[in-house]
Design an enzyme around this catalytic site. Sequence first.
Site, mmCIF file in Angstrom:
data_model
loop_
_atom_site.group_PDB
_atom_site.id
_atom_site.type_symbol
_atom_site.label_atom_id
_atom_site.label_comp_id
_atom_site.label_asym_id
_atom_site.label_seq_id
_atom_site.Cartn_x
_atom_site.Cartn_y
_atom_site.Cartn_z
ATOM 1 N N CYS A 81 -0.077 -0.793 -8.184
ATOM 2 C CA CYS A 81 -1.165 -0.277 -8.651
ATOM 3 C C CYS A 81 -2.094 -1.478 -9.307
ATOM 4 O O CYS A 81 -3.327 -1.408 -9.553
ATOM 5 C CB CYS A 81 -0.880 0.880 -9.761
ATOM 6 S SG CYS A 81 0.556 0.347 -10.658
ATOM 7 N N HIS A 82 -1.226 -2.470 -9.570
ATOM 8 C CA HIS A 82 -1.926 -3.831 -9.977
ATOM 9 C C HIS A 82 -2.700 -4.680 -9.177
ATOM 10 O O HIS A 82 -3.487 -5.425 -9.411
ATOM 11 C CB HIS A 82 -1.063 -4.731 -10.765
ATOM 12 C CG HIS A 82 -0.194 -5.062 -9.882
ATOM 13 N ND1 HIS A 82 1.078 -4.695 -9.401
ATOM 14 C CD2 HIS A 82 -0.033 -6.325 -9.131
ATOM 15 C CE1 HIS A 82 1.786 -5.458 -8.678
ATOM 16 N NE2 HIS A 82 1.057 -6.542 -8.283
ATOM 17 N N ASN A 142 0.527 7.581 -11.689
ATOM 18 C CA ASN A 142 1.418 7.150 -10.625
ATOM 19 C C ASN A 142 2.966 7.452 -11.051
ATOM 20 O O ASN A 142 3.518 6.871 -12.001
ATOM 21 C CB ASN A 142 1.195 5.663 -10.279
ATOM 22 C CG ASN A 142 1.355 4.873 -11.644
ATOM 23 O OD1 ASN A 142 1.533 5.262 -12.834
ATOM 24 N ND2 ASN A 142 1.474 3.456 -11.297
ATOM 25 N N GLU A 170 0.557 -13.828 -7.603
ATOM 26 C CA GLU A 170 0.506 -13.327 -6.067
ATOM 27 C C GLU A 170 -0.572 -14.453 -5.263
ATOM 28 O O GLU A 170 -0.493 -14.182 -4.350
ATOM 29 C CB GLU A 170 0.301 -11.948 -5.918
ATOM 30 C CG GLU A 170 1.486 -11.121 -6.701
ATOM 31 C CD GLU A 170 1.218 -9.505 -6.084
ATOM 32 O OE1 GLU A 170 0.410 -9.285 -5.494
ATOM 33 O OE2 GLU A 170 2.143 -8.742 -6.458
ATOM 34 N N TYR A 197 -10.918 0.466 -5.630
ATOM 35 C CA TYR A 197 -10.793 1.890 -5.853
ATOM 36 C C TYR A 197 -11.758 2.494 -4.507
ATOM 37 O O TYR A 197 -11.209 3.220 -3.863
ATOM 38 C CB TYR A 197 -11.361 2.352 -6.987
ATOM 39 C CG TYR A 197 -10.574 1.965 -8.283
ATOM 40 C CD1 TYR A 197 -9.365 2.394 -8.595
ATOM 41 C CD2 TYR A 197 -11.209 0.725 -8.794
ATOM 42 C CE1 TYR A 197 -8.652 1.943 -9.557
ATOM 43 C CE2 TYR A 197 -10.349 0.363 -9.880
ATOM 44 C CZ TYR A 197 -9.254 0.697 -10.241
ATOM 45 O OH TYR A 197 -8.492 0.385 -11.257
#
Length: 105
Positions: free
Chosen positions: A54-55, A46, A86, A24
């Site tokens: 956003c994750h 969002n 990921e 952030y």
Amino acid sequence: MITAFQSRVYTALCSVPRGRVTTYASLASAVGCRSPRAVGQALKRNPLAPSVPCHRVIASDSSIGGFRGFRSGKAIAEKIKMLAEEGVIFRDGKLADAGRLFKCT
DNA sequence: GAGTCATTCGTTG
DNA sequence: CAACGAATGACTC
């Protein structure tokens, strides 16, 4: 309702490559604000939820942070799972490899 | 080392 | 106009 500020946050967030995560604070700095709260709120509200990774946003302490307004709970577990897919592995609710942090300055 | 308090930006009611 | 929100940083115990 998408504001200019939110657009910047989403753009900066999109700048984060897959397999990496940002904080952030980094996002806030990228958009030019010193309050990560504003960034968190933009992500929480969002309107581009599936379009915005956003994750991939975590707390500066390498902690998982929050997801969809929930700082803990199933949403967080899903977030960790998504990141794991990921290549970003979380350990005990925290980032296992700090090297996956991506600074979008 | 862990917990708590104060700080700061933007959005929504 | 006033209050709240995915947080961060610094200080104190």
